[in-house]
Design an enzyme around this catalytic site. Structure first.
Site, mmCIF file in Angstrom:
data_model
loop_
_atom_site.group_PDB
_atom_site.id
_atom_site.type_symbol
_atom_site.label_atom_id
_atom_site.label_comp_id
_atom_site.label_asym_id
_atom_site.label_seq_id
_atom_site.Cartn_x
_atom_site.Cartn_y
_atom_site.Cartn_z
ATOM 1 N N PHE A 39 0.805 -1.239 -0.002
ATOM 2 C CA PHE A 39 -0.148 0.034 0.123
ATOM 3 C C PHE A 39 0.817 1.274 -0.127
ATOM 4 O O PHE A 39 0.670 2.330 -0.911
ATOM 5 C CB PHE A 39 -0.919 0.006 1.219
ATOM 6 C CG PHE A 39 -2.149 -0.574 1.137
ATOM 7 C CD1 PHE A 39 -2.485 -1.338 -0.246
ATOM 8 C CD2 PHE A 39 -3.005 -1.036 2.350
ATOM 9 C CE1 PHE A 39 -3.805 -2.005 -0.168
ATOM 10 C CE2 PHE A 39 -4.201 -1.544 2.100
ATOM 11 C CZ PHE A 39 -4.647 -2.076 0.724
ATOM 12 N N ARG A 40 1.820 1.478 1.110
ATOM 13 C CA ARG A 40 2.582 2.616 1.018
ATOM 14 C C ARG A 40 3.727 2.850 0.723
ATOM 15 O O ARG A 40 4.378 4.075 0.790
ATOM 16 C CB ARG A 40 2.485 2.664 2.694
ATOM 17 C CG ARG A 40 1.032 3.282 3.431
ATOM 18 C CD ARG A 40 1.147 3.093 4.700
ATOM 19 N NE ARG A 40 -0.614 3.232 5.079
ATOM 20 C CZ ARG A 40 -1.191 2.173 5.251
ATOM 21 N NH1 ARG A 40 -0.757 1.035 5.025
ATOM 22 N NH2 ARG A 40 -2.568 2.336 5.799
ATOM 23 N N HIS A 127 -6.663 -9.622 8.438
ATOM 24 C CA HIS A 127 -7.803 -8.949 7.863
ATOM 25 C C HIS A 127 -8.266 -10.032 6.790
ATOM 26 O O HIS A 127 -8.839 -9.312 5.488
ATOM 27 C CB HIS A 127 -6.854 -7.765 6.934
ATOM 28 C CG HIS A 127 -6.302 -6.679 7.731
ATOM 29 N ND1 HIS A 127 -5.337 -6.085 7.469
ATOM 30 C CD2 HIS A 127 -6.700 -6.490 8.993
ATOM 31 C CE1 HIS A 127 -4.990 -5.159 8.420
ATOM 32 N NE2 HIS A 127 -6.081 -5.308 9.493
ATOM 33 N N CYS A 135 -21.779 -15.192 0.208
ATOM 34 C CA CYS A 135 -22.814 -14.267 -0.282
ATOM 35 C C CYS A 135 -23.444 -13.577 0.974
ATOM 36 O O CYS A 135 -23.289 -13.969 2.052
ATOM 37 C CB CYS A 135 -23.880 -15.173 -1.015
ATOM 38 S SG CYS A 135 -25.280 -15.560 -0.126
ATOM 39 N N CYS A 157 -24.714 -14.052 -5.858
ATOM 40 C CA CYS A 157 -25.016 -15.897 -5.603
ATOM 41 C C CYS A 157 -25.934 -16.392 -6.511
ATOM 42 O O CYS A 157 -26.964 -15.811 -6.773
ATOM 43 C CB CYS A 157 -25.460 -15.720 -4.020
ATOM 44 S SG CYS A 157 -26.199 -17.495 -3.599
ATOM 45 N N SER A 199 4.075 -1.402 7.586
ATOM 46 C CA SER A 199 4.630 0.112 7.933
ATOM 47 C C SER A 199 4.308 0.053 9.433
ATOM 48 O O SER A 199 4.328 1.389 9.801
ATOM 49 C CB SER A 199 3.949 1.054 6.803
ATOM 50 O OG SER A 199 2.403 0.880 7.073
#
Ligand code: CNA
Length: 254
Positions: A39-40, A127, A135, A157, A199
């Site tokens: 990401f960073r 995460h 669904c 679905c 990070s």
């Protein structure tokens, strides 16, 4: 012990060789060598996406999923789903160190499933994972990644027509309590904690490090982190190279 005058890889190798309950806590930097952008970093997703004016924090949020599912899935599929990615030296080293009895658990902020693909057994995915999908209808049907068709962009679905969403923690959603509790338990019992490729900017995940009571906290990250000053060993090198070397040396020394 002062670590300043020793080769950091040798110190980490000694710590790992002596360990029977090491824990690795990692992030997106663990998978950059597999071709998945973090990401960073300068080459990361945030820099690229910010140029378009739509903040990634919104495109990866619960609000975006509910209000603009087309936008959400377009961003998610392009940037977070990498079925071609293979485990790199970091993932493989951690799986080896677990099977040789040194490493107790991997705690990851990653959602790419590469630790399991490398053979790691005890993996706490703070995460979630793009490999799992469900669904949003009442039946909560589950789908693996390869069961999700490319079209339409917003998967639905086949039974109830509800959106099939990835089992990942979006901005605005809470972490799974059982996964957090298991991660804290592993960190509290660790005789060595290695933090790598993160990070340490994302909370509450980064806050879990405070539960480590020991004196062997090793941090491996390309750039400096807010925890550098509290670590017992800091290595600003690629985590895949360092973990690969440590695992090789521990194996040879056996
Ligand atoms: P981040 O904030 O992007 O930080 C990554 C860190 O890794 C940076 O500090 C880099 O300097 C460092 N880094 C990059 N490559 C290497 C390398 N080879 N060796 C050592 N360090 C390196 O990512 P975090 O994981 O800290 O933030 C947590 C987010 C990122 C979680 O919510 C994840 O879901 C999310 N994410 C996951 C993936 C994935 O699953 N592979 C990819 C991109 C983002």
């Amino acid at each position: 012990m002062s670590t300043r005058n020793y080769d950091p890889i040798s110190i980490l190798t000694d710590w790992m060789a002596e360990s029977s309950s090491a824990v690795f806590f990692g992030g997106a930097g663990v998978s950059t060598a597999s071709g998945i952008p973090d990401f960073r970093s300068a080459a990361g997703l945030y820099a690229a996406q910010q140029a378009t004016g739509r903040p990634p924090e919104y495109l990866l949020s619960h609000d975006c999923l509910m209000d603009e599912p087309d936008e959400f899935f377009a961003f998610h599929r392009t940037n977070l789903v990498h079925p071609e990615a293979k485990p790199n030296r970091a993932h493989i080293a951690l799986a080896e160190l677990e099977s040789s009895g040194h490493l107790a658990a991997v705690i990851t902020q990653n959602i790419d499933g590469l630790h399991q693909a490398a053979g790691s057994k005890t993996v706490f995915e703070l995460h979630g994972s793009v490999e799992r999908n469900f669904c949003m209808g009442r039946a909560h049907h589950e789908f693996s990644l390869n069961e999700i068709p490319d079209e339409p962009v917003v998967p639905r679905c086949p039974d109830c027509g509800a959106i099939i969403r990835p089992d990942v923690v979006l901005y605005g959603e809470g972490l799974d309590t059982a996964t957090v509790d298991a991660s804290i338990e592993a960190i509290q019992h660790a005789d060595l904690l290695i933090v790598g490729g993160t990070s340490l900017n994302v909370y509450p995940a980064a806050g879990l490090l405070q539960y480590y009571p020991g004196r062997r906290l090793a941090l491996i990250n390309l750039s400096a982190t807010p925890m550098d000053s509290r670590a017992d060993l800091v290595i600003h090198e690629p985590v895949d190279e360092i973990l690969g070397s440590v695992s090789d040396r521990v194996r040879i020394a056996r």
